[in-house]
Motif scaffolding. Sequence first.
Motif, short mmCIF file in Angstrom:
data_model
loop_
_atom_site.label_atom_id
_atom_site.label_comp_id
_atom_site.label_asym_id
_atom_site.label_seq_id
_atom_site.Cartn_x
_atom_site.Cartn_y
_atom_site.Cartn_z
N VAL A 4 0.55 -1.38 -0.17
CA VAL A 4 -0.14 -0.30 -0.13
C VAL A 4 0.54 1.25 -0.38
O VAL A 4 2.03 1.30 0.86
N GLY A 5 0.78 2.39 -0.76
CA GLY A 5 1.06 3.24 -0.48
C GLY A 5 1.82 3.99 -1.76
O GLY A 5 3.10 4.83 -1.60
N ALA B 285 5.37 8.07 -7.25
CA ALA B 285 3.48 8.67 -7.61
C ALA B 285 2.99 7.70 -6.53
O ALA B 285 3.30 6.58 -6.47
N GLY B 286 1.77 8.85 -6.00
CA GLY B 286 0.57 7.51 -4.85
C GLY B 286 1.58 7.34 -4.13
O GLY B 286 1.41 6.52 -2.85
N SER B 287 2.62 7.95 -3.25
CA SER B 287 3.10 7.22 -1.79
C SER B 287 1.94 8.23 -0.74
O SER B 287 1.57 9.46 -0.59
N THR B 288 2.56 7.46 0.45
CA THR B 288 1.92 8.78 1.55
C THR B 288 3.11 9.30 2.67
O THR B 288 4.33 8.71 2.61
N VAL B 289 3.18 10.37 2.79
CA VAL B 289 3.74 11.29 2.71
C VAL B 289 3.49 11.50 4.40
O VAL B 289 2.11 12.68 4.53
N ILE B 290 4.50 11.91 4.61
CA ILE B 290 4.41 12.69 6.38
C ILE B 290 5.24 13.38 6.77
O ILE B 290 6.28 13.61 6.45
N LEU B 291 4.86 14.60 6.87
CA LEU B 291 4.91 15.32 7.86
C LEU B 291 4.98 15.38 9.26
O LEU B 291 3.97 14.78 9.77
N ALA B 292 5.85 15.79 9.85
CA ALA B 292 6.58 16.04 11.11
C ALA B 292 6.99 17.24 11.96
O ALA B 292 7.81 17.14 11.84
#
Length: 464
Positions: A3-4, A359-366
Motif C-alpha cells: 500500500v502507498g 506517485a501515490g506515496s503516503t507522505v508524512i510531515l512531522a
Amino acid sequence: MDVGTGTETGTGAEVPRLEGVPLLGSLLDLKADSLGTYLEARRRHGDVVRIDAGPPGLRLQLYCVFSAEGAQRVLASESANFRKDNPFYQEIRDSFGNGLLTSQDEDYLRQRRLVQPLFTRKRVDGYAGAVAAETGATLAAWAQARDGIVDVSSEMMHLALRAVSRILFGADVDATVDVVHRCFPVITEYVLARGYSPLNVPRSWPTPGNRRAAAAMDELYGVCDRIIAERRRSAAAGQEGEEDLLTLLAGARSSDDGAFDAAELRDQVLIFLLAGHETTATSLAFALHLLARHPEEQARAREEVRRVLGDRTPEAADLDRLPYLTRVLKEAMRLYPAAPVMGRQSVAASEIDGHAIPAGSTVILAPWVTHRHPRYWSDPERFDPDRFTPEAEAGRPRYAWFPFGGGPRACIGQHFSMLESVIALAMILRAYAFDAVDTEVPLSAGITLETKGPMRCRVRRVEG
C-alpha cells in the motif's frame, strides 16, 4: 502489492529506509511510540526517510519528510501534488464530516470562500469578550481546587471547549459542551484505530466498536442538527437573535457559491469544534506546564501581563502589547505542536531534498521532528521563548515552525487560536502562580497531541 507505492518513481536518490523487523517492519515501534520513532528515523537517516509498517501485502510505506524546505514543498510550493487522500483523513471525513479540514478541490474552495469573511481579524477580535468570560469562570473554580492542585490538561480542554462552543452556539453552549465532552473521545479513538489499521471491517457491521462509535456520532449529530434547525426556524420567522458563529455560517452566501445547506452547516460546526478546542487547549496546557517548570520565565511573563493590563480585562488589542507572552506560546507550540504529524498523498512522482518520492506515496510531515531539528534550533529540547524574537524568526526558514500548517490550506483559525491563548494565559498568570507536580508527561500522537496521564500543577493565588 504494498500500500502507498506508485508506478512512477521520480528522479532523485532512493529514500533510505528505517530498519524494522522482517514481518511487520516498524509497525510495533510506531504503535508504541510514533513520535520517538520519527525522531529516531531522522537521527539515523536524515531528512527524508521511508518507514515500512505492517505485514507483506498490507504494508504501508511512509515517506517521512523532516526538513523545513521539504515541508514547504509539500504544503506550499507543490501543494497541488500532495492531497488529503490518505485513509486517515477519510476516517475523519466519515466521522466528523467534510468540512474545511477534510474537504478538497472545488468543495474546499467553495467552503473557504463562504467561511473566510467570518474569520477576518476584525471579526475574530470580537470574540475576545467570550474568551475572557470563560477564563474568568475557570479561575473562579480553581479557588476550590483540592490541595491547590489542578490538572492543566483537562482544565484547558474544558476552558477551550467552553470558549469555542460559546462562540459557535451562543446561548446554546450548555446544550453542547456535555455532549461534545462525552462523544468526542469515543469518536476520536475510533478514527485513530481505523485510520492506522491496514484492514478494517465496514462501518455498517454491528461490531462493538462500530456500535459504540455510531451511538456517539448519532448523539453529537443530533444536538448540532437540533440547534441548526432552531436557528433556521427563527431566521425564517424573522426573529433576531445573538450573532454567534453558527448564525453567521447559516447566513453566509454569495451569488457564485450559494449557501450551506443543513448537512454542510453541521460538517463545518463539527470540524470547528474538533479543530477549535483541542489544538488551543494543547497549546495552553503545555505553556502552563513549561512555565511551571521554569519559574524565571513565568515571573517574566507575569510581570509583562501586570505592566500592560493592570487590573483590566484583556482585549484583542493587547495581543500586540504582550510580545513575551506570545513568544512563550510560540515556544510551547514548537516543543508540543498540537498537530505533531500531518499526512498527505502524492499524486505524481516528485523529488524532495534530492530523494525520489513515487506517485501515490503516503507522505508524512512531522512538526514534532522539524521543530526539534538541530539545523534550525540550537539545544532544541530547551525551553527558550526568546527563540521567537523578530530577529530570531527572520533568521530561520519559514517552515522551521509550522504548528498551523501552511500554504493554501493553512489553518483558517490561527488568529483565533492565538487570540484565545494570549487572553486566557494572561488572565491565568495574573491570578495564579504555578509549580509543576508532574514534571514528565507521557505523550502520544492522536488526531492531536495527547497526554497519557495528568499534567498537574499546584496553583497559588497571586496577591496584588
